[in-house]
Motif scaffolding. Structure first.
Motif, PDB file in Angstrom:
ATOM      1  N   GLU A  29      -2.424  36.489 -13.917  1.00 51.05           N
ATOM      2  CA  GLU A  29      -3.231  35.048 -13.928  1.00 51.05           C
ATOM      3  C   GLU A  29      -3.967  34.891 -12.309  1.00 51.05           C
ATOM      4  OE1 GLU A  29      -1.156  30.517 -13.836  1.00 51.05           O
ATOM      5  OE2 GLU A  29       0.107  32.066 -14.228  1.00 51.05           O
ATOM      6  N   ILE A  30      -3.680  35.367 -11.534  1.00 51.01           N
ATOM      7  CA  ILE A  30      -4.314  34.675  -9.880  1.00 51.01           C
ATOM      8  C   ILE A  30      -5.556  35.657 -10.744  1.00 51.01           C
ATOM      9  CG2 ILE A  30      -4.590  35.035  -7.580  1.00 51.01           C
ATOM     10  CD1 ILE A  30      -1.571  35.046  -7.694  1.00 51.01           C
ATOM     11  N   GLN A  63      -7.574  36.971 -13.471  1.00 47.69           N
ATOM     12  CA  GLN A  63      -8.404  35.883 -14.417  1.00 47.69           C
ATOM     13  C   GLN A  63      -8.846  34.306 -14.153  1.00 47.69           C
ATOM     14  OE1 GLN A  63      -8.940  37.532 -17.355  1.00 47.69           O
ATOM     15  NE2 GLN A  63     -10.196  36.169 -17.458  1.00 47.69           N
ATOM     16  N   GLN A  64      -7.772  33.832 -12.923  1.00 49.11           N
ATOM     17  CA  GLN A  64      -9.112  32.933 -12.324  1.00 49.11           C
ATOM     18  C   GLN A  64      -9.837  32.622 -11.988  1.00 49.11           C
ATOM     19  OE1 GLN A  64      -5.112  30.688 -10.457  1.00 49.11           O
ATOM     20  NE2 GLN A  64      -4.005  29.987 -12.252  1.00 49.11           N
ATOM     21  N   ASP A  71     -12.574  33.563 -13.512  1.00 53.68           N
ATOM     22  CA  ASP A  71     -13.110  32.549 -14.618  1.00 53.68           C
ATOM     23  C   ASP A  71     -13.787  31.371 -13.590  1.00 53.68           C
ATOM     24  OD1 ASP A  71     -12.098  33.550 -16.828  1.00 53.68           O
ATOM     25  OD2 ASP A  71     -10.486  32.197 -17.186  1.00 53.68           O
ATOM     26  N   ALA A  72     -13.640  30.996 -12.703  1.00 54.57           N
ATOM     27  CA  ALA A  72     -14.433  29.983 -10.934  1.00 54.57           C
ATOM     28  C   ALA A  72     -14.812  29.970 -11.501  1.00 54.57           C
ATOM     29  CB  ALA A  72     -12.753  30.497  -9.978  1.00 54.57           C
ATOM     30  N   GLU A  93     -12.975  30.391  -3.417  1.00 51.72           N
ATOM     31  CA  GLU A  93     -11.393  31.497  -3.185  1.00 51.72           C
ATOM     32  C   GLU A  93     -11.242  32.958  -3.003  1.00 51.72           C
ATOM     33  OE1 GLU A  93     -10.769  27.582  -5.215  1.00 51.72           O
ATOM     34  OE2 GLU A  93     -12.495  29.155  -5.533  1.00 51.72           O
TER      35      GLU A  93
END
Length: 335
Positions: A131-132, A134-135, A138-139, A108
């Protein structure tokens, strides 16, 4: 002879083990202080390094001296890729990498290479701090890397030696140096230029000799590389904004207590804000210096360039990246 060979192998193994313990040890025996080793490839004057030094100071302050970073700059312990591999096997704690370098672990991250994805700096940081962002941090955990936060790496813009570029049509036929990246090649070619991969170390000579007629990078890189000496025009079109990411190995993160994780996260947040200021100062200084040296700094009509790269966005339609791209584009509310 055979015994001698075995003895040499044993001695080398012991030496490597001792060196590894010194370089990569994670916890000091003295007072049980937690020490994390952090390596990166940038110079000690770079805003990223200065911000990491600040991060260490904050970490020591927050933990009352119970936790700190030991920083190895300037590629002392290897290239960006090599350091990433050391983190994955648990031999290194933290590093700084470009988001583009994380594409192999977090596909991503490719979206950052899309030109004109962000309207401005506010939109950029609104996405990264939400939020994006942080995602995406964490990915990478399935690959044993966790993102702690982002640093500013500026926006890339075009500079040319003899041809003034103010709109996409002006790029037609111009040989523009790009990184050895398919995304960068596709972007310049789609705009009408002739994308030409050249190594960074050879670019000054390539510009000087006319092998390429332009390149693209952020203002500090344009200045410190001295490319302004052979490039007359710098167009602030700011086509891509690819952040740096501070990552920690999951082995390290999971071995920290909840309190230690909190200290590190707080120090990261403080360092992000500090580095933003350093980068802004560095950018302003660079633009001032190149203009003093005779470079014309031009402002682009970004809408024209945005239209020219529309085909790149079509390639992502009906792919797994489309929801992420749509979310970034639509999520423009300023904090």
């Amino acid at each position: 002879m055979f015994k001698g060979m075995i003895k040499n192998v044993i001695l080398k193994s012991i030496t490597l083990l001792m060196l590894s313990s010194f370089l990569f040890g994670c916890e000091s025996e003295q007072h049980h202080k937690k020490t994390i080793r952090l390596a990166h490839g940038l110079d000690i004057q770079h805003p990223v390094h200065l911000a990491l030094v600040f991060m260490n100071e904050e970490l020591q302050r927050l933990s009352d001296g119970k936790m700190d970073l030991v920083i190895f700059p300037s590629g002392q312990l290897g290239s960006e890729r090599e350091i990433l591999e050391l983190i994955q096997i648990g031999s290194m704690g933290m590093t700084k990498v470009s988001a583009s370098s994380l594409e192999a672990f977090v596909p991503e991250m490719k979206v950052f290479s899309l030109p004109y994805l962000f309207d401005d700096k506010e939109h950029f940081w609104h996405i990264l701090s939400g939020e994006i962002g942080q995602q995406l941090l964490d990915a990478g955990t399935p690959y044993r890397v966790k993102g702690l936060g982002y640093f500013d790496a500026g926006s890339r813009s075009f500079y040319t030696t003899g041809n003034k570029v103010t709109k996409p049509d002006d790029l037609a036929g111009l040989k523009i140096r790009v990184m050895n990246s398919q995304s960068a090649v596709d972007m310049v070619n789609t705009m009408g230029g002739a994308a030409t991969p050249v190594s960074w170390g050879e670019l000054y000579t390539a510009l000087q000799q006319g092998i390429v007629e332009g390149a693209e990078n952020n203002p500090p890189s344009f200045f410190y590389s001295k490319h302004y000496e052979v490039s007359k025009y710098y167009l602030l079109d700011e086509h891509t904004s690819i952040p740096d990411v501070i990552i920690i190995g999951t082995h390290m993160w999971n071995n920290l207590s909840e309190q230690q994780q909190q200290w590190l996260s707080q120090a990261m947040s403080a360092a992000t804000e500090y580095q933003k200021e350093l980068w802004a100062q560095s950018t302003d200084m660079a633009l001032q210096k190149v203009q003093e040296a005779g470079v014309q700094v031009l402002t682009a009509d970004k809408s024209l360039f945005q239209k020219s790269v529309a085909p790149l966005y079509k390639k992502f339609e009906q792919t797994k990246f489309q929801p992420l791209i749509s979310a970034i584009i639509s999520n423009k509310d300023k904090p």
